[in-house]
Scaffold this motif. Structure first.
Motif, PDB file in Angstrom:
ATOM      1  N   GLY A  70      -9.858 -16.640 -15.854  1.00  0.00           N
ATOM      2  CA  GLY A  70     -11.238 -16.700 -15.383  1.00  0.00           C
ATOM      3  C   GLY A  70     -11.391 -16.498 -13.889  1.00  0.00           C
ATOM      4  N   VAL A  71     -10.388 -15.873 -13.254  1.00  0.00           N
ATOM      5  CA  VAL A  71     -10.388 -15.715 -11.798  1.00  0.00           C
ATOM      6  C   VAL A  71     -10.061 -14.268 -11.445  1.00  0.00           C
ATOM      7  CG1 VAL A  71      -9.350 -16.443  -9.608  1.00  0.00           C
ATOM      8  CG2 VAL A  71      -9.657 -18.107 -11.453  1.00  0.00           C
ATOM      9  N   ALA A  72     -10.883 -13.658 -10.598  1.00  0.00           N
ATOM     10  CA  ALA A  72     -10.655 -12.280 -10.170  1.00  0.00           C
ATOM     11  C   ALA A  72      -9.353 -12.153  -9.382  1.00  0.00           C
ATOM     12  CB  ALA A  72     -11.819 -11.803  -9.312  1.00  0.00           C
ATOM     13  N   PHE A  73      -8.664 -11.050  -9.593  1.00  0.00           N
ATOM     14  CA  PHE A  73      -7.418 -10.714  -8.908  1.00  0.00           C
ATOM     15  C   PHE A  73      -6.296 -11.701  -9.219  1.00  0.00           C
ATOM     16  CE2 PHE A  73     -10.521  -8.314  -6.462  1.00  0.00           C
ATOM     17  CZ  PHE A  73      -9.890  -7.079  -6.349  1.00  0.00           C
ATOM     18  N   PHE A  74      -6.396 -12.404 -10.348  1.00  0.00           N
ATOM     19  CA  PHE A  74      -5.283 -13.231 -10.789  1.00  0.00           C
ATOM     20  C   PHE A  74      -4.266 -12.318 -11.477  1.00  0.00           C
ATOM     21  CE2 PHE A  74      -2.890 -15.847 -13.704  1.00  0.00           C
ATOM     22  CZ  PHE A  74      -2.649 -17.003 -12.973  1.00  0.00           C
ATOM     23  N   GLY A  75      -2.987 -12.529 -11.207  1.00  0.00           N
ATOM     24  CA  GLY A  75      -1.961 -11.740 -11.881  1.00  0.00           C
ATOM     25  C   GLY A  75      -1.389 -10.644 -11.012  1.00  0.00           C
ATOM     26  N   ARG A  76      -1.042  -9.526 -11.626  1.00  0.00           N
ATOM     27  CA  ARG A  76      -0.284  -8.482 -10.942  1.00  0.00           C
ATOM     28  C   ARG A  76      -1.039  -7.874  -9.767  1.00  0.00           C
ATOM     29  NH1 ARG A  76       1.515  -3.993 -14.691  1.00  0.00           N
ATOM     30  NH2 ARG A  76       3.011  -3.576 -13.018  1.00  0.00           N
ATOM     31  N   SER A  77      -2.318  -7.567  -9.948  1.00  0.00           N
ATOM     32  CA  SER A  77      -3.068  -6.951  -8.847  1.00  0.00           C
ATOM     33  C   SER A  77      -3.175  -7.911  -7.668  1.00  0.00           C
ATOM     34  CB  SER A  77      -4.455  -6.514  -9.307  1.00  0.00           C
ATOM     35  OG  SER A  77      -5.234  -7.623  -9.717  1.00  0.00           O
ATOM     36  N   GLY A  78      -3.394  -9.178  -7.958  1.00  0.00           N
ATOM     37  CA  GLY A  78      -3.479 -10.164  -6.882  1.00  0.00           C
ATOM     38  C   GLY A  78      -2.168 -10.318  -6.138  1.00  0.00           C
ATOM     39  N   ASN A  79      -1.064 -10.345  -6.881  1.00  0.00           N
ATOM     40  CA  ASN A  79       0.250 -10.453  -6.236  1.00  0.00           C
ATOM     41  C   ASN A  79       0.544  -9.234  -5.374  1.00  0.00           C
ATOM     42  OD1 ASN A  79       0.745 -12.926  -7.466  1.00  0.00           O
ATOM     43  ND2 ASN A  79       1.762 -12.015  -9.234  1.00  0.00           N
ATOM     44  N   ALA A  80       0.204  -8.049  -5.888  1.00  0.00           N
ATOM     45  CA  ALA A  80       0.437  -6.825  -5.114  1.00  0.00           C
ATOM     46  C   ALA A  80      -0.404  -6.815  -3.846  1.00  0.00           C
ATOM     47  CB  ALA A  80       0.118  -5.605  -5.984  1.00  0.00           C
ATOM     48  N   LEU A  81      -1.652  -7.259  -3.961  1.00  0.00           N
ATOM     49  CA  LEU A  81      -2.522  -7.285  -2.786  1.00  0.00           C
ATOM     50  C   LEU A  81      -2.045  -8.302  -1.763  1.00  0.00           C
ATOM     51  CD1 LEU A  81      -5.996  -6.882  -4.471  1.00  0.00           C
ATOM     52  CD2 LEU A  81      -4.998  -5.342  -2.767  1.00  0.00           C
ATOM     53  N   LEU A  82      -1.583  -9.455  -2.237  1.00  0.00           N
ATOM     54  CA  LEU A  82      -1.090 -10.471  -1.305  1.00  0.00           C
ATOM     55  C   LEU A  82       0.092  -9.930  -0.496  1.00  0.00           C
ATOM     56  CD1 LEU A  82      -1.372 -13.337  -0.263  1.00  0.00           C
ATOM     57  CD2 LEU A  82       0.151 -14.093  -2.102  1.00  0.00           C
ATOM     58  N   LYS A  83       1.002  -9.217  -1.164  1.00  0.00           N
ATOM     59  CA  LYS A  83       2.126  -8.618  -0.450  1.00  0.00           C
ATOM     60  C   LYS A  83       1.643  -7.575   0.560  1.00  0.00           C
ATOM     61  CE  LYS A  83       5.448  -9.301  -4.203  1.00  0.00           C
ATOM     62  NZ  LYS A  83       6.265  -8.651  -5.256  1.00  0.00           N
ATOM     63  N   SER A  84       0.636  -6.786   0.164  1.00  0.00           N
ATOM     64  CA  SER A  84       0.100  -5.768   1.069  1.00  0.00           C
ATOM     65  C   SER A  84      -0.571  -6.403   2.279  1.00  0.00           C
ATOM     66  CB  SER A  84      -0.900  -4.876   0.314  1.00  0.00           C
ATOM     67  OG  SER A  84      -0.271  -4.167  -0.721  1.00  0.00           O
ATOM     68  N   LEU A  85      -1.315  -7.484   2.056  1.00  0.00           N
ATOM     69  CA  LEU A  85      -1.964  -8.182   3.168  1.00  0.00           C
ATOM     70  C   LEU A  85      -0.932  -8.762   4.124  1.00  0.00           C
ATOM     71  CD1 LEU A  85      -4.768 -10.029   1.162  1.00  0.00           C
ATOM     72  CD2 LEU A  85      -5.098  -8.112   2.734  1.00  0.00           C
ATOM     73  N   GLN A  86       0.132  -9.327   3.570  1.00  0.00           N
ATOM     74  CA  GLN A  86       1.197  -9.868   4.422  1.00  0.00           C
ATOM     75  C   GLN A  86       1.846  -8.759   5.232  1.00  0.00           C
ATOM     76  OE1 GLN A  86       3.543 -11.768   1.371  1.00  0.00           O
ATOM     77  NE2 GLN A  86       2.475 -13.734   1.585  1.00  0.00           N
ATOM     78  N   ARG A  87       2.055  -7.620   4.608  1.00  0.00           N
ATOM     79  CA  ARG A  87       2.673  -6.479   5.292  1.00  0.00           C
ATOM     80  C   ARG A  87       1.806  -5.999   6.454  1.00  0.00           C
ATOM     81  NH1 ARG A  87       4.550  -1.141   1.850  1.00  0.00           N
ATOM     82  NH2 ARG A  87       5.428   0.068   3.578  1.00  0.00           N
ATOM     83  N   LEU A  88       0.479  -6.109   6.294  1.00  0.00           N
ATOM     84  CA  LEU A  88      -0.454  -5.681   7.339  1.00  0.00           C
ATOM     85  C   LEU A  88      -0.812  -6.804   8.305  1.00  0.00           C
ATOM     86  CD1 LEU A  88      -2.873  -3.579   5.097  1.00  0.00           C
ATOM     87  CD2 LEU A  88      -1.173  -2.684   6.704  1.00  0.00           C
ATOM     88  N   ASP A  89      -0.261  -7.989   8.061  1.00  0.00           N
ATOM     89  CA  ASP A  89      -0.536  -9.158   8.893  1.00  0.00           C
ATOM     90  C   ASP A  89      -2.021  -9.532   8.878  1.00  0.00           C
ATOM     91  OD1 ASP A  89       0.412 -11.273  10.425  1.00  0.00           O
ATOM     92  OD2 ASP A  89       0.020 -10.250  12.323  1.00  0.00           O
ATOM     93  N   VAL A  90      -2.640  -9.421   7.692  1.00  0.00           N
ATOM     94  CA  VAL A  90      -4.042  -9.785   7.501  1.00  0.00           C
ATOM     95  C   VAL A  90      -4.096 -11.174   6.882  1.00  0.00           C
ATOM     96  CG1 VAL A  90      -6.185  -9.235   6.280  1.00  0.00           C
ATOM     97  CG2 VAL A  90      -4.788  -7.398   7.245  1.00  0.00           C
ATOM     98  N   ASP A  91      -4.934 -12.031   7.429  1.00  0.00           N
ATOM     99  CA  ASP A  91      -5.059 -13.399   6.954  1.00  0.00           C
ATOM    100  C   ASP A  91      -5.674 -13.422   5.549  1.00  0.00           C
ATOM    101  OD1 ASP A  91      -5.469 -16.080   6.535  1.00  0.00           O
ATOM    102  OD2 ASP A  91      -6.675 -16.409   8.326  1.00  0.00           O
TER     103      ASP A  91
END
Length: 202
Positions: A70-91
């Motif tokens: 029941g939560v948007a971006f839960f799962g694979r897409s959310g994990n991929a985005l979190l890694k991408s945000l970390q790579r870009l140093d985005v909070d």
């Protein structure tokens, strides 16, 4: 003669806290409305993240993991985005994410008012619009003073409204199982990095 002192303006952080409380209340109200029309086979996938986020992530429809939780971006897409945000140093705390379709089964006309409300509540500075279907859905909102995004180049910073910019990317859900598609998504998404680096502090 008695001088009446005018009340001083509230400090900036106090104003922000008022806006934050209002945004939280309005997001909760929207979520309660979505839950009220749910049933055992149609469960809403709710937006997640900061209710006054600078960056608004948008994709078209929820995947099974999102529907289950029941939560948007839960799962694979959310994990991929979190890694991408970390790579870009985005909070990650500067992010709000949602789907155009909240149930994945409703028609576009039913779903458009919900996304319009989310955009008005969050008031982001940047939209990341993932996939052609999301771009077309967003264009159909006819958001005030908005430019069309469905014909724009991916990975390029565009004007959406006078106060919101946008980056169009490929659909992240369709990119997770193909190396070439994943690279294409990253090449577009990484434009967020320079934008974030130039964002003035509060």
């Amino acid at each position: 003669m008695i001088r009446t002192q005018m009340p001083s303006a509230p400090p900036t952080d106090e104003i922000y806290e008022r806006y934050l409380r209002k945004a939280i209340s309005e997001i909760n109200e929207l979520q309660q409305e979505l839950l009220a029309i749910a049933d055992e086979t149609h469960v809403p996938v709710l937006g997640s993240g900061h209710p006054l986020a600078d960056i608004f992530l948008l994709k078209h429809a929820p995947q099974q993991a999102e529907i289950t939780e029941g939560v948007a971006f839960f799962g694979r897409s959310g994990n991929a985005l979190l890694k991408s945000l970390q790579r870009l140093d985005v909070d990650p705390l500067a992010i709000y994410g949602t789907n155009c379709l909240k149930f994945g089964t409703e028609d576009d006309a039913q779903a458009r008012p919900w996304l319009t409300r989310e955009l008005h509540i969050v008031q982001p500075k940047l939209l990341i619009v993932m996939g052609e279907e999301s771009s077309r859905f967003l264009d159909a909102l006819e958001f005030p003073l908005a430019d069309q995004l469905s014909d724009r180049d991916v990975g390029v910073l565009h004007r959406f409204t006078p106060t919101i910019e946008a980056i169009v990317t490929p659909d992240i859900d369709g990119a997770l199982d193909d190396r070439g598609a994943k690279t294409a998504f990253w090449n577009a998404f990484k434009e967020l990095g320079p934008w974030w680096a130039e964002l003035p502090p509060y």
